[in-house]
Design an enzyme around this catalytic site. Structure first.
Site, PDB file in Angstrom:
ATOM      1  N   ILE A   1      12.907   9.219   5.574  1.00  0.00           N
ATOM      2  CA  ILE A   1      13.337   8.057   4.844  1.00  0.00           C
ATOM      3  C   ILE A   1      14.205   8.366   4.370  1.00  0.00           C
ATOM      4  O   ILE A   1      15.283   6.862   4.415  1.00  0.00           O
ATOM      5  CB  ILE A   1      12.598   7.009   4.743  1.00  0.00           C
ATOM      6  CG1 ILE A   1      12.088   7.271   3.698  1.00  0.00           C
ATOM      7  CG2 ILE A   1      11.117   6.452   5.631  1.00  0.00           C
ATOM      8  CD1 ILE A   1      10.876   6.019   2.323  1.00  0.00           C
TER       9      ILE A   1
ATOM     10  N   GLY B   1       6.215   6.718   7.498  1.00  0.00           N
ATOM     11  CA  GLY B   1       4.810   7.351   6.515  1.00  0.00           C
ATOM     12  C   GLY B   1       3.483   6.925   7.062  1.00  0.00           C
ATOM     13  O   GLY B   1       2.452   6.817   6.720  1.00  0.00           O
TER      14      GLY B   1
ATOM     15  N   TYR C   1       4.372   4.869  -9.849  1.00  0.00           N
ATOM     16  CA  TYR C   1       4.443   4.070  -8.839  1.00  0.00           C
ATOM     17  C   TYR C   1       4.653   2.190  -8.646  1.00  0.00           C
ATOM     18  O   TYR C   1       4.762   1.703  -8.330  1.00  0.00           O
ATOM     19  CB  TYR C   1       2.477   4.842  -8.368  1.00  0.00           C
ATOM     20  CG  TYR C   1       2.578   3.885  -7.057  1.00  0.00           C
ATOM     21  CD1 TYR C   1       3.233   4.457  -5.520  1.00  0.00           C
ATOM     22  CD2 TYR C   1       0.942   3.459  -7.275  1.00  0.00           C
ATOM     23  CE1 TYR C   1       2.533   3.884  -4.463  1.00  0.00           C
ATOM     24  CE2 TYR C   1       0.727   2.915  -6.016  1.00  0.00           C
ATOM     25  CZ  TYR C   1       0.608   2.987  -5.254  1.00  0.00           C
ATOM     26  OH  TYR C   1       0.674   2.428  -3.982  1.00  0.00           O
TER      27      TYR C   1
ATOM     28  N   LYS D   1       6.320  -0.006  -6.492  1.00  0.00           N
ATOM     29  CA  LYS D   1       5.772  -0.921  -5.831  1.00  0.00           C
ATOM     30  C   LYS D   1       6.282  -2.557  -6.321  1.00  0.00           C
ATOM     31  O   LYS D   1       6.513  -3.068  -5.347  1.00  0.00           O
ATOM     32  CB  LYS D   1       4.202  -1.162  -6.208  1.00  0.00           C
ATOM     33  CG  LYS D   1       3.949   0.310  -4.784  1.00  0.00           C
ATOM     34  CD  LYS D   1       3.497  -0.156  -3.891  1.00  0.00           C
ATOM     35  CE  LYS D   1       3.767   1.092  -3.265  1.00  0.00           C
ATOM     36  NZ  LYS D   1       3.894   1.036  -1.645  1.00  0.00           N
TER      37      LYS D   1
HETATM   38  N1  SER Z   1      -4.786   3.919  -4.278  1.00  0.00           N
HETATM   39  C1  SER Z   1      -2.856   4.091  -4.823  1.00  0.00           C
HETATM   40  C2  SER Z   1      -3.297   5.822  -6.073  1.00  0.00           C
HETATM   41  O1  SER Z   1      -4.586   5.711  -6.449  1.00  0.00           O
HETATM   42  C3  SER Z   1      -3.230   2.631  -5.396  1.00  0.00           C
HETATM   43  O2  SER Z   1      -3.111   1.719  -4.505  1.00  0.00           O
HETATM   44  O3  SER Z   1      -2.293   5.587  -6.389  1.00  0.00           O
END
Ligand code: SER
Length: 345
Positions: free
Chosen positions: A54, A10, A153, A157
Site C-alpha cells: 500500500i 489487507g 498500534y 489507529k
Molecule cells: N486484535 C487486535 C490485536 O490484538 C486488537 O484490535 O492487536
C-alpha cells in the site's frame, strides 16, 4: 470509462477473507484487492487480486487510472503485538499507508463529485486505561473515554481515526472552492474470533488460539491471567457491522467512529466455554507480563449505544450462539478434514 469497484486492502487477513465472501454474495460491484501476501485460492477466484504494497505510490496511481473506487475497506495493518517489535515499520504501514489511501480517496471524491466511502477498522487498542481498578470500575467505555493508548498500534489507529475525520470534514478547508470530500466511517472492533482462520501478531489472540488448539487436541498455555476481561465478537458479526455501517445513510451518522461489541469474557470464562465443547482441552495460564499489561489497558467492555442508535447495530451472535452455531461446528469440520486453517500474517 473506468470500471466501478470496491477496493479491499489487507484482503488476505482474517476480516478481508470473510468480507470478500460476503461481498461476493451480496454486492454487484466487482472487488479489487491489494495485499502483500497472496490470497488463498478459494477467495482469489472471487476478486481481481493485486499483490503489492500500500506504500507503493506507483501501484496506487495505476489502480486509480484503471478503476473508479466507490468504497475502500482499508484493512491492511500490523497488529498490536507485532507492532511493538517493529514500531517504525508499524507506523509506516499503519499511518503512512492510511494517509496515502486517504489522499487517493480524497482525489477520487473531488474528481467524480461524489464521496468515496472510506471504511476503516479501528480497535479496542485505541483505548488505554490507566490501571486495573479503573478497568474494573468503568465497564461501559464510550468512544471519547480513555483515548490514551499504550501501544504503537493503538496510537496508529487513534491517529488514523482523526486523520480520516479530518479528510472527511476539513481537508483543504482554506482552498477557494470547496470540493466533494470523502466519507470516512470507522468501527472500533473488540477481539475477533474466526472459525476459519487463526490470527497472528495480535494481543487478543489468546481467545482464538485457545479454541483452535483445543479443537486440534493440542495443549495451550494462555499468555494472560485468568481474570483478564475484554470484549469479543465472532467474525460474521464483524462483517455484518462493516456492511451495515457502509450502507447507513450519512445523515444518520452523528460520529465518524463507533464502538461495537458482542460479548465480554474473562480468559477463564473463555476457557470454560471451550471446555463445554472440548472437555479434554488442556489450557494452562502462563501470563507473559508484558503482553498481559497491554490487555490490562484495554476496556473490559464497551458502550456501543451510539452504533445501536445511529445505524441499528446489534450483534447476531452472543457468546452461546457464537460457540454453538458458528465457531465449534465450523472449527470441528475444519480440523476433521485434512486442511489446517491459515495463520494470518
Ligand atoms: N486484535 C487486535 C490485536 O490484538 C486488537 O484490535 O492487536
Amino acid at each position: 470509462m473506468r470500471k466501478k469497484i470496491t477496493l479491499i486492502t489487507g484482503a488476505s487477513g482474517e476480516i478481508g477473507q470473510a468480507l470478500i465472501k460476503n461481498l461476493k454474495e451480496n454486492s454487484d460491484l466487482p472487488v479489487v484487492t491489494l495485499d502483500l501476501n497472496p490470497l488463498p485460492d478459494e477467495v482469489q477466484a472471487m476478486v481481481t487480486a493485486l499483490q503489492g504494497d500500500i506504500l507503493d505510490k506507483a501501484l496506487l496511481a495505476r489502480l486509480v487510472s484503471e478503476y473508479e473506487i466507490e468504497t475502500i475497506y482499508h484493512l491492511a495493518a500490523l497488529l498490536s503485538t507485532r507492532s511493538e517489535f517493529t514500531p517504525e515499520t508499524a507506523h509506516r504501514v499503519n499511518v503512512e499507508g492510511s494517509l496515502g489511501l486517504l489522499q487517493l480517496a480524497a482525489e477520487q471524491s473531488a474528481w467524480r463529485g461524489e464521496p468515496v466511502k472510506f471504511i476503516f477498522p479501528s480497535s479496542i487498542a485505541a483505548y488505554g486505561l490507566p490501571d486495573l481498578e479503573t478497568k474494573n470500575k468503568d465497564t461501559h467505555v464510550r468512544e471519547w473515554d480513555w483515548n490514551t493508548p499504550r501501544t504503537m498500534y493503538g496510537c496508529n489507529k487513534l491517529y488514523c481515526e482523526m486523520l480520516g475525520t479530518y479528510f472527511s470534514d476539513y481537508y483543504r478547508q482554506l482552498a477557494p472552492e470547496k470540493s466533494v470530500m470523502l466519507d470516512f466511517r470507522s468501527l472500533r472492533f473488540p477481539g475477533l474470533i474466526s472459525a476459519f482462520t487463526v490470527p497472528s501478531g495480535g494481543t487478543s489472540d489468546y481467545g482464538p488460539e485457545m479454541l483452535h488448539h483445543a479443537a486440534q487436541n493440542k495443549p495451550y498455555a494462555c499468555f494472560v491471567r485468568e481474570d483478564v476481561r475484554i470484549p469479543f465478537m465472532a467474525m460474521p458479526d464483524a462483517v455484518k457491522a462493516l456492511l451495515l455501517l457502509t450502507s447507513a445513510k450519512r445523515e444518520n451518522l452523528k460520529r465518524h467512529v463507533y464502538n461495537i461489541t458482542a460479548f465480554s469474557l474473562s480468559a477463564v470464562e473463555f476457557r470454560d466455554w471451550v471446555l463445554k465443547f472440548f472437555p479434554n482441552a488442556q489450557v494452562t495460564f502462563q501470563p507473559d507480563l508484558k503482553r498481559q499489561a497491554i490487555v490490562d489497558s484495554w476496556p473490559g467492555d464497551l458502550d456501543d449505544s451510539a452504533a445501536q442508535q445511529d445505524w441499528g447495530w446489534s450483534p447476531d451472535y452472543g457468546v452461546e450462539r457464537s460457540f454453538k452455531e458458528y465457531l465449534v461446528p465450523n472449527i470441528r469440520a475444519r480440523y476433521q478434514g485434512s486442511k489446517m486453517p491459515r495463520t494470518i500474517e
